[in-house]
Write a protein that holds these residues in place. Structure first.
Motif, mmCIF file in Angstrom:
data_model
loop_
_atom_site.group_PDB
_atom_site.id
_atom_site.type_symbol
_atom_site.label_atom_id
_atom_site.label_comp_id
_atom_site.label_asym_id
_atom_site.label_seq_id
_atom_site.Cartn_x
_atom_site.Cartn_y
_atom_site.Cartn_z
ATOM 1 N N ASP A 6 0.814 -1.212 0.000
ATOM 2 C CA ASP A 6 0.000 0.000 0.000
ATOM 3 C C ASP A 6 0.849 1.264 0.000
ATOM 4 O OD1 ASP A 6 -2.380 -1.432 -0.028
ATOM 5 O OD2 ASP A 6 -2.441 -1.568 2.148
ATOM 6 N N ASP A 7 2.158 1.134 0.239
ATOM 7 C CA ASP A 7 3.052 2.285 0.198
ATOM 8 C C ASP A 7 3.353 2.604 -1.260
ATOM 9 O OD1 ASP A 7 3.166 2.430 2.943
ATOM 10 O OD2 ASP A 7 5.084 1.383 3.103
ATOM 11 N N LEU A 8 3.087 3.839 -1.645
ATOM 12 C CA LEU A 8 3.325 4.247 -3.022
ATOM 13 C C LEU A 8 4.542 5.152 -3.090
ATOM 14 C CD1 LEU A 8 -0.345 5.050 -4.111
ATOM 15 C CD2 LEU A 8 0.958 2.966 -4.521
ATOM 16 N N VAL A 9 5.305 4.999 -4.171
ATOM 17 C CA VAL A 9 6.443 5.875 -4.405
ATOM 18 C C VAL A 9 6.274 6.545 -5.757
ATOM 19 C CG1 VAL A 9 8.081 4.654 -2.927
ATOM 20 C CG2 VAL A 9 7.828 3.960 -5.287
ATOM 21 N N VAL A 10 6.658 7.804 -5.818
ATOM 22 C CA VAL A 10 6.544 8.576 -7.059
ATOM 23 C C VAL A 10 7.707 8.214 -7.968
ATOM 24 C CG1 VAL A 10 6.472 10.899 -8.043
ATOM 25 C CG2 VAL A 10 5.400 10.462 -5.834
ATOM 26 N N VAL A 11 7.390 7.858 -9.222
ATOM 27 C CA VAL A 11 8.429 7.525 -10.201
ATOM 28 C C VAL A 11 8.509 8.558 -11.318
ATOM 29 C CG1 VAL A 11 8.406 5.051 -9.725
ATOM 30 C CG2 VAL A 11 6.910 5.972 -11.516
ATOM 31 N N GLY A 12 7.610 9.541 -11.302
ATOM 32 C CA GLY A 12 7.660 10.590 -12.306
ATOM 33 C C GLY A 12 6.541 11.590 -12.117
ATOM 34 N N ARG A 13 6.702 12.733 -12.785
ATOM 35 C CA ARG A 13 5.662 13.753 -12.761
ATOM 36 C C ARG A 13 5.427 14.207 -14.191
ATOM 37 N NH1 ARG A 13 7.824 17.506 -9.706
ATOM 38 N NH2 ARG A 13 8.591 18.675 -11.469
ATOM 39 N N ILE A 14 4.162 14.277 -14.573
ATOM 40 C CA ILE A 14 3.806 14.677 -15.922
ATOM 41 C C ILE A 14 3.964 16.190 -16.063
ATOM 42 C CG2 ILE A 14 1.938 14.811 -17.617
ATOM 43 C CD1 ILE A 14 0.882 12.165 -16.476
ATOM 44 N N GLY A 15 4.629 16.567 -17.147
ATOM 45 C CA GLY A 15 4.852 17.975 -17.446
ATOM 46 C C GLY A 15 3.944 18.424 -18.582
ATOM 47 N N PRO A 16 4.411 19.385 -19.366
ATOM 48 C CA PRO A 16 3.582 19.920 -20.446
ATOM 49 C C PRO A 16 3.432 18.941 -21.610
ATOM 50 C CG PRO A 16 5.750 20.936 -20.472
ATOM 51 C CD PRO A 16 5.680 20.080 -19.237
ATOM 52 N N ALA A 17 2.412 19.212 -22.405
ATOM 53 C CA ALA A 17 2.199 18.432 -23.625
ATOM 54 C C ALA A 17 3.316 18.753 -24.613
ATOM 55 C CB ALA A 17 0.842 18.769 -24.229
ATOM 56 N N ARG A 18 3.603 17.788 -25.483
ATOM 57 C CA ARG A 18 4.564 17.998 -26.569
ATOM 58 C C ARG A 18 3.818 17.731 -27.871
ATOM 59 N NH1 ARG A 18 8.183 14.987 -29.920
ATOM 60 N NH2 ARG A 18 9.941 16.323 -30.491
ATOM 61 N N GLY A 19 3.614 18.755 -28.628
ATOM 62 C CA GLY A 19 2.919 18.591 -29.889
ATOM 63 C C GLY A 19 1.414 18.525 -29.700
ATOM 64 N N VAL A 20 0.733 18.016 -30.741
ATOM 65 C CA VAL A 20 -0.730 18.029 -30.735
ATOM 66 C C VAL A 20 -1.349 16.640 -30.634
ATOM 67 C CG1 VAL A 20 -0.865 20.193 -32.010
ATOM 68 C CG2 VAL A 20 -0.813 18.036 -33.265
ATOM 69 N N ARG A 21 -0.538 15.587 -30.584
ATOM 70 C CA ARG A 21 -1.066 14.218 -30.605
ATOM 71 C C ARG A 21 -1.271 13.588 -29.238
ATOM 72 N NH1 ARG A 21 2.720 11.713 -35.272
ATOM 73 N NH2 ARG A 21 3.405 13.794 -35.802
ATOM 74 N N GLY A 22 -0.940 14.305 -28.164
ATOM 75 C CA GLY A 22 -1.141 13.748 -26.830
ATOM 76 C C GLY A 22 0.132 13.281 -26.144
ATOM 77 N N ASP A 23 1.286 13.523 -26.779
ATOM 78 C CA ASP A 23 2.542 13.180 -26.121
ATOM 79 C C ASP A 23 2.782 14.133 -24.955
ATOM 80 O OD1 ASP A 23 2.919 11.254 -28.042
ATOM 81 O OD2 ASP A 23 4.357 12.412 -29.213
ATOM 82 N N LEU A 24 3.454 13.628 -23.936
ATOM 83 C CA LEU A 24 3.708 14.406 -22.726
ATOM 84 C C LEU A 24 5.167 14.320 -22.316
ATOM 85 C CD1 LEU A 24 0.569 13.079 -20.999
ATOM 86 C CD2 LEU A 24 1.108 15.513 -21.056
ATOM 87 N N PHE A 25 5.703 15.436 -21.864
ATOM 88 C CA PHE A 25 7.008 15.399 -21.211
ATOM 89 C C PHE A 25 6.775 14.838 -19.809
ATOM 90 C CE2 PHE A 25 7.990 18.808 -24.280
ATOM 91 C CZ PHE A 25 9.174 18.307 -24.805
ATOM 92 N N VAL A 26 7.667 13.947 -19.375
ATOM 93 C CA VAL A 26 7.586 13.370 -18.039
ATOM 94 C C VAL A 26 8.940 13.550 -17.368
ATOM 95 C CG1 VAL A 26 7.322 11.238 -16.701
ATOM 96 C CG2 VAL A 26 5.801 11.686 -18.638
ATOM 97 N N ALA A 27 8.933 14.103 -16.158
ATOM 98 C CA ALA A 27 10.150 14.195 -15.352
ATOM 99 C C ALA A 27 10.267 12.882 -14.585
ATOM 100 C CB ALA A 27 10.070 15.373 -14.391
#
Length: 174
Positions: A6-27
């Motif tokens: 039940d312990d969750l760990v963060v593996v990334g954070r979604i950033g801004p969109a890239r382009g118009v097709r739904g791609d996302l930058f992820v940190a």
């Protein structure tokens, strides 16, 4: 020590969109983004209402991770996910081979004590700066940085939920 599922760990954070097709930058907040964000990987989200999200593809653009998730088609859908954290169960992390290595999240909340047994306070954070690691210990009304090296932190007892600090003279002086 096995992690609570039940312990969750963060593996990334979604950033801004890239382009118009739904791609996302992820940190990415993982040492192995190519594995964690491989096609087919399913990631839970915080807030939970944003997911789960299934990775369709991941690439890099200008050294940044770009991910496309199933069902996120178009820029408006992608922008709606900006700021969402991607999480996994702590139990899904690979085991560490070196007994002197620890996941930062496993150290949070451990009670810091001196070698003489004096309780200092809880570990509230782990900071990595310039090749050095520090435990942040909440001591009364202030935070104290403790260099996370064997000479100063000789014992980490995950099962006992404590770390032993052998402070050199002057470490706690302001």
């Amino acid at each position: 020590m096995s992690a609570d599922p039940d312990d969750l760990v963060v593996v990334g954070r979604i950033g801004p969109a890239r382009g118009v097709r739904g791609d996302l930058f992820v940190a990415p907040f993982t040492d192995a983004p190519e594995e964690r964000f491989a096609p087919g990987a399913v990631l839970r989200t915080d807030p939970p209402s944003a997911g789960p999200l299934t990775v369709i593809s991941s690439t890099s653009a200008s050294g940044k991770l770009v991910v496309h998730f199933d069902g996120i088609d178009g820029r408006p859908a992608a922008e709606a996910l900006r700021g969402v954290q991607l999480v996994v169960s702590a139990a899904d992390r690979p085991p560490l081979e070196d007994p002197d290595e620890f996941y930062d999240t496993d150290l949070l909340g451990l009670t810091a004590r001196t070698v003489a047994g004096e309780e200092l306070g809880p570990v509230s954070d782990v900071i990595h700066v310039g090749g050095a690691d520090y435990l942040v210990v909440q001591m009364d009304a202030r935070e104290q940085l403790i260099p996370f090296v064997a000479a100063i932190v000789p014992t980490v007892d995950l099962a006992g939920r404590s770390v032993v600090i052998d402070p050199p003279e002057g470490l706690f002086e302001v």
